[in-house]
Design a protein around this motif. Structure first.
Motif, PDB file in Angstrom:
ATOM      1  N   ARG A  88       2.370   1.656  -3.547  1.00 50.83           N
ATOM      2  CA  ARG A  88       1.328   2.105  -4.471  1.00 50.83           C
ATOM      3  C   ARG A  88       0.968   3.571  -4.217  1.00 50.83           C
ATOM      4  NH1 ARG A  88      -2.399  -0.443  -7.633  1.00 50.83           N
ATOM      5  NH2 ARG A  88      -2.079  -2.498  -6.695  1.00 50.83           N
ATOM      6  N   HIS A  89       0.841   3.927  -2.940  1.00 49.21           N
ATOM      7  CA  HIS A  89       0.484   5.306  -2.603  1.00 49.21           C
ATOM      8  C   HIS A  89       1.553   6.290  -3.065  1.00 49.21           C
ATOM      9  CE1 HIS A  89      -1.037   8.768  -0.402  1.00 49.21           C
ATOM     10  NE2 HIS A  89       0.209   8.960   0.018  1.00 49.21           N
ATOM     11  N   THR A  94       0.059   6.106 -11.599  1.00 51.14           N
ATOM     12  CA  THR A  94      -1.134   5.441 -11.078  1.00 51.14           C
ATOM     13  C   THR A  94      -1.386   4.080 -11.715  1.00 51.14           C
ATOM     14  OG1 THR A  94      -2.494   6.647 -12.677  1.00 51.14           O
ATOM     15  CG2 THR A  94      -2.235   7.627 -10.484  1.00 51.14           C
ATOM     16  N   GLY A 104       0.812  -1.212   0.000  1.00 47.19           N
ATOM     17  CA  GLY A 104       0.000   0.000   0.000  1.00 47.19           C
ATOM     18  C   GLY A 104       0.843   1.258   0.000  1.00 47.19           C
ATOM     19  N   TYR A 105       1.952   1.218   0.737  1.00 42.44           N
ATOM     20  CA  TYR A 105       2.851   2.376   0.787  1.00 42.44           C
ATOM     21  C   TYR A 105       3.460   2.648  -0.588  1.00 42.44           C
ATOM     22  CZ  TYR A 105       7.019   5.159   1.650  1.00 42.44           C
ATOM     23  OH  TYR A 105       7.982   6.123   1.569  1.00 42.44           O
ATOM     24  N   GLY A 153       1.611   6.691  -6.788  1.00 39.15           N
ATOM     25  CA  GLY A 153       0.469   7.500  -7.175  1.00 39.15           C
ATOM     26  C   GLY A 153       0.640   8.956  -6.796  1.00 39.15           C
ATOM     27  N   PHE A 154       1.251   9.219  -5.652  1.00 39.90           N
ATOM     28  CA  PHE A 154       1.536  10.582  -5.212  1.00 39.90           C
ATOM     29  C   PHE A 154       2.438  11.286  -6.215  1.00 39.90           C
ATOM     30  CE2 PHE A 154       3.966  13.597  -2.490  1.00 39.90           C
ATOM     31  CZ  PHE A 154       2.905  14.374  -2.036  1.00 39.90           C
TER      32      PHE A 154
END
Length: 203
Positions: free
Chosen positions: A164-165, A173, A161-162, A168-169
């Motif tokens: 991916r986040h 994406t 999750g980190y 995306g940040f």
């Protein structure tokens, strides 16, 4: 779904296992690269191996980043040049292939430091009235996730999750994972699963 036949001119491969040989994450990234290059034989590949460590950001790093280029001292110039080199590799890439072995339920410290080096306002993201906006758009990422006891997406998975986040940040994406996870409970089956997930990306 990623199609290997899509044109990918520049590929950045990021290895982050601390193992000098035999890492399952490298086995998965090898498999990913084989398929990408078979479909894109003229692609340029840059490999950034983080196993030797990555400089952590600190007060001196902040000082270098916030000092105008023409006013930096020699140490600040070296610090900025290192960060700029890492950033230039990502900016040039159409596809990022990232090895993510899970250590203690999270990302390897060297991968975290690599991400920290990239997190630069005005370079990889900006803040606007409507929130943060990533600047590295139009790129893809494939993440080779491996773990001994952690199932990807579980409540104790603080790694996928980190990553991916943060991607995306930064504006990336289109992120896909191939996971050989929870290998402690059956390594052969877990690795076979990860390899099949790599192959499924091309379906």
């Amino acid at each position: 779904m990623l199609k290997w036949t899509l044109k990918m001119t520049n590929i950045l491969r990021v290895e982050s296992s601390i193992k000098p040989a035999g890492a399952v994450s490298r086995r998965l990234t090898d498999r990913i690269m084989d398929r990408v290059l078979a479909a894109n034989p003229g692609a340029t590949v840059v490999t950034r191996d983080l196993s030797a460590g990555v400089a952590a950001i600190d007060g001196a790093w902040l000082g270098a980043m916030f000092t105008p280029a023409d006013a930096r001292n020699d140490d600040q110039k070296a610090t900025a040049a290192y960060a700029d080199a890492l950033l230039a590799e990502v900016k040039a890439a159409d596809l990022l292939v990232i090895a993510l072995p899970v250590y203690n339920f999270g990302v390897p410290s060297q991968l975290k430091s690599w991400i920290d080096q990239l997190a630069r306002k005005g370079e990889t993201f900006n803040y606007t009235e409507t929130g943060p906006v990533g600047l590295l758009t139009g790129k893809r990422a494939i993440v080779a996730y491996t773990s001994d006891g952690t199932k990807i997406g579980s409540e104790i998975d603080f790694a996928s999750g980190y990553v991916r986040h943060m991607l995306g940040f930064f504006g990336i994406t289109d992120v896909q994972f191939a996971a050989a996870d929870a290998m402690a409970f059956g390594p052969e089956a877990a690795i076979a699963k990860g390899e099949s997930e790599v192959d499924a990306l091309a379906a």
